[in-house]
Scaffold this motif. Structure first.
Motif, PDB file in Angstrom:
ATOM      1  N   GLY A  47       0.826  -1.205   0.000  1.00 60.18           N
ATOM      2  CA  GLY A  47       0.000   0.000   0.000  1.00 60.18           C
ATOM      3  C   GLY A  47       0.855   1.247   0.000  1.00 60.18           C
ATOM      4  N   CYS A  48       0.246   2.343  -0.434  1.00 67.55           N
ATOM      5  CA  CYS A  48       0.932   3.634  -0.469  1.00 67.55           C
ATOM      6  C   CYS A  48      -0.045   4.746  -0.106  1.00 67.55           C
ATOM      7  CB  CYS A  48       1.471   3.941  -1.868  1.00 67.55           C
ATOM      8  SG  CYS A  48       2.788   2.848  -2.450  1.00 67.55           S
ATOM      9  N   THR A  49       0.488   5.789   0.485  1.00 71.31           N
ATOM     10  CA  THR A  49      -0.222   7.051   0.651  1.00 71.31           C
ATOM     11  C   THR A  49       0.704   8.121   0.083  1.00 71.31           C
ATOM     12  OG1 THR A  49       0.701   7.427   2.856  1.00 71.31           O
ATOM     13  CG2 THR A  49      -1.422   6.294   2.751  1.00 71.31           C
ATOM     14  N   VAL A  50       0.163   9.300  -0.150  1.00 74.56           N
ATOM     15  CA  VAL A  50       1.000  10.359  -0.712  1.00 74.56           C
ATOM     16  C   VAL A  50       0.538  11.709  -0.173  1.00 74.56           C
ATOM     17  CG1 VAL A  50      -0.398  10.618  -2.812  1.00 74.56           C
ATOM     18  CG2 VAL A  50       2.029  11.266  -2.838  1.00 74.56           C
ATOM     19  N   ALA A  87      10.438  27.704  -8.652  1.00 72.00           N
ATOM     20  CA  ALA A  87       9.968  27.374  -7.300  1.00 72.00           C
ATOM     21  C   ALA A  87       9.950  25.853  -7.178  1.00 72.00           C
ATOM     22  CB  ALA A  87       8.581  27.950  -7.045  1.00 72.00           C
ATOM     23  N   ASN A  88      10.037  25.378  -5.946  1.00 71.29           N
ATOM     24  CA  ASN A  88      10.031  23.931  -5.704  1.00 71.29           C
ATOM     25  C   ASN A  88       8.906  23.546  -4.764  1.00 71.29           C
ATOM     26  OD1 ASN A  88      12.477  23.938  -7.104  1.00 71.29           O
ATOM     27  ND2 ASN A  88      13.697  23.874  -5.241  1.00 71.29           N
ATOM     28  N   GLY A  89       8.475  22.319  -4.881  1.00 69.66           N
ATOM     29  CA  GLY A  89       7.530  21.703  -3.959  1.00 69.66           C
ATOM     30  C   GLY A  89       7.965  20.266  -3.760  1.00 69.66           C
ATOM     31  N   THR A  90       7.198  19.494  -3.039  1.00 64.02           N
ATOM     32  CA  THR A  90       7.538  18.081  -2.866  1.00 64.02           C
ATOM     33  C   THR A  90       6.301  17.211  -2.990  1.00 64.02           C
ATOM     34  OG1 THR A  90       7.278  18.180  -0.474  1.00 64.02           O
ATOM     35  CG2 THR A  90       9.508  18.478  -1.333  1.00 64.02           C
ATOM     36  N   VAL A  91       6.549  16.004  -3.402  1.00 63.08           N
ATOM     37  CA  VAL A  91       5.572  14.933  -3.413  1.00 63.08           C
ATOM     38  C   VAL A  91       6.209  13.828  -2.584  1.00 63.08           C
ATOM     39  CG1 VAL A  91       4.396  13.232  -4.855  1.00 63.08           C
ATOM     40  CG2 VAL A  91       4.658  15.574  -5.666  1.00 63.08           C
ATOM     41  N   SER A  92       5.494  13.346  -1.564  1.00 58.76           N
ATOM     42  CA  SER A  92       6.097  12.355  -0.654  1.00 58.76           C
ATOM     43  C   SER A  92       5.255  11.091  -0.570  1.00 58.76           C
ATOM     44  CB  SER A  92       6.252  12.954   0.745  1.00 58.76           C
ATOM     45  OG  SER A  92       7.105  14.059   0.716  1.00 58.76           O
ATOM     46  N   PRO A  93       5.612  10.075  -1.356  1.00 58.06           N
ATOM     47  CA  PRO A  93       4.915   8.796  -1.205  1.00 58.06           C
ATOM     48  C   PRO A  93       5.437   8.049   0.030  1.00 58.06           C
ATOM     49  CG  PRO A  93       6.571   8.629  -2.923  1.00 58.06           C
ATOM     50  CD  PRO A  93       6.574  10.057  -2.447  1.00 58.06           C
ATOM     51  N   THR A  94       4.530   7.387   0.714  1.00 48.90           N
ATOM     52  CA  THR A  94       4.889   6.492   1.813  1.00 48.90           C
ATOM     53  C   THR A  94       4.308   5.135   1.448  1.00 48.90           C
ATOM     54  OG1 THR A  94       4.776   8.288   3.427  1.00 48.90           O
ATOM     55  CG2 THR A  94       4.681   6.033   4.296  1.00 48.90           C
ATOM     56  N   CYS A  95       5.183   4.193   1.132  1.00 53.11           N
ATOM     57  CA  CYS A  95       4.745   2.862   0.696  1.00 53.11           C
ATOM     58  C   CYS A  95       5.327   1.799   1.615  1.00 53.11           C
ATOM     59  CB  CYS A  95       5.197   2.597  -0.739  1.00 53.11           C
ATOM     60  SG  CYS A  95       4.480   3.757  -1.939  1.00 53.11           S
ATOM     61  N   THR A  96       4.612   0.690   1.719  1.00 54.30           N
ATOM     62  CA  THR A  96       5.108  -0.411   2.543  1.00 54.30           C
ATOM     63  C   THR A  96       6.481  -0.856   2.034  1.00 54.30           C
ATOM     64  OG1 THR A  96       3.773  -1.907   1.181  1.00 54.30           O
ATOM     65  CG2 THR A  96       2.888  -1.334   3.330  1.00 54.30           C
ATOM     66  N   ASN A  97       7.253  -1.375   2.952  1.00 55.17           N
ATOM     67  CA  ASN A  97       8.612  -1.812   2.655  1.00 55.17           C
ATOM     68  C   ASN A  97       8.616  -2.785   1.476  1.00 55.17           C
ATOM     69  OD1 ASN A  97      11.366  -1.885   3.097  1.00 55.17           O
ATOM     70  ND2 ASN A  97      11.237  -3.550   4.561  1.00 55.17           N
ATOM     71  N   GLY A 127       9.299   1.374  -1.861  1.00 59.96           N
ATOM     72  CA  GLY A 127       8.927   1.810  -0.521  1.00 59.96           C
ATOM     73  C   GLY A 127       9.830   1.245   0.551  1.00 59.96           C
ATOM     74  N   ASN A 128       9.966   2.028   1.632  1.00 59.59           N
ATOM     75  CA  ASN A 128      10.730   1.569   2.792  1.00 59.59           C
ATOM     76  C   ASN A 128       9.933   1.761   4.086  1.00 59.59           C
ATOM     77  OD1 ASN A 128      10.849   4.285   3.333  1.00 59.59           O
ATOM     78  ND2 ASN A 128      13.038   4.490   3.007  1.00 59.59           N
ATOM     79  N   GLY A 129       8.652   2.072   3.955  1.00 64.10           N
ATOM     80  CA  GLY A 129       7.796   2.241   5.129  1.00 64.10           C
ATOM     81  C   GLY A 129       7.756   3.659   5.669  1.00 64.10           C
ATOM     82  N   THR A 130       8.574   4.555   5.121  1.00 60.36           N
ATOM     83  CA  THR A 130       8.577   5.951   5.555  1.00 60.36           C
ATOM     84  C   THR A 130       8.369   6.851   4.336  1.00 60.36           C
ATOM     85  OG1 THR A 130      10.963   6.220   5.312  1.00 60.36           O
ATOM     86  CG2 THR A 130      10.177   5.452   7.455  1.00 60.36           C
ATOM     87  N   THR A 132      -0.528  10.932  -8.687  1.00 66.02           N
ATOM     88  CA  THR A 132      -0.934   9.520  -8.619  1.00 66.02           C
ATOM     89  C   THR A 132       0.275   8.670  -8.267  1.00 66.02           C
ATOM     90  OG1 THR A 132      -2.650   9.887 -10.275  1.00 66.02           O
ATOM     91  CG2 THR A 132      -1.977   7.610  -9.896  1.00 66.02           C
ATOM     92  N   VAL A 133       0.081   7.801  -7.288  1.00 67.24           N
ATOM     93  CA  VAL A 133       1.113   6.818  -6.956  1.00 67.24           C
ATOM     94  C   VAL A 133       0.537   5.458  -7.318  1.00 67.24           C
ATOM     95  CG1 VAL A 133       2.523   5.782  -5.156  1.00 67.24           C
ATOM     96  CG2 VAL A 133       2.050   8.233  -5.101  1.00 67.24           C
ATOM     97  N   THR A 134       1.176   4.804  -8.268  1.00 68.45           N
ATOM     98  CA  THR A 134       0.759   3.473  -8.699  1.00 68.45           C
ATOM     99  C   THR A 134       1.701   2.466  -8.067  1.00 68.45           C
ATOM    100  OG1 THR A 134       0.018   4.433 -10.791  1.00 68.45           O
ATOM    101  CG2 THR A 134       0.267   2.043 -10.713  1.00 68.45           C
TER     102      THR A 134
END
Length: 175
Positions: free
Chosen positions: A51-54, A73-83, A141-144, A172-174
């Motif tokens: 699973g993932c969240t973003v 300018a900069n921004g970030t996208v941060s996916p958090t996916c299971t290890n 993913g690494n869980g963080t 979108t995180v696939t």
């Protein structure tokens, strides 16, 4: 009465009586012996699914009076996916009329637009889009949370009317 029996003095009789009580007390007061024991096991389990969240932070360009030079300018996208879960991050073209993933459009007063682009690298050479391949970002993913910098640029262009301009780009995180 028999005279050959000698009577104990009263205090000796009390001591003999107390000694008898003390000897019998542990037998009377001790708890009953255990009748037996029973054991079993307690299963404990969990299932982890991929699973993932973003989350994202805005690409907020500084206030300008003209657009005669490029602005970054900069921004970030941060996916958090299971290890160990592989993922791909993509950005759509946004909501501006006529936008593409290469030239997105912020809309402002009276439907005026400002063209901008989003990139994967600081040198602004690799587009960040939604076509599988080079314009998306892949990872494992690494869980963080794994922040990915989104580099934005408003190229030099004719300045539209003053006002606030904005767009919303879907991430979108696939996995």
């Amino acid at each position: 009465m028999n005279s050959y029996r000698k009577r104990l003095p009263t205090n000796a009789r009390v001591l003999v009586g107390l000694a008898s009580c003390l000897l019998l007390t542990p037998l009377v007061a001790s708890p009953p012996a255990s009748a037996g024991t029973a054991t079993t096991t307690l299963p404990v389990s969990i299932t982890i699914t991929a699973g993932c969240t973003v989350t994202a932070t805005a690409v907020a360009f500084a206030t300008q009076s003209t657009l005669g030079a490029a602005i970054a300018a900069n921004g970030t996208v941060s996916p958090t996916c299971t290890n160990t879960t592989p993922y791909v991050v993509s950005l759509d073209k946004g909501g501006g009329a006529g936008a593409t993933t290469t030239l997105r459009k912020m809309t402002g007063p009276a439907s005026a637009v400002i063209t901008y682009s989003l990139f994967q690298n600081a040198s602004l050479t690799t587009n960040f889009g939604n076509t599988s391949g080079t314009d998306t970002v892949s990872g494992t993913g690494n869980g963080t949370a794994q922040p990915i910098t989104v580099y934005g640029q408003v190229p030099a262009q004719t300045s539209p009317a003053p006002g606030a301009y904005a767009d919303v780009v879907n991430v979108t995180v696939t996995f």
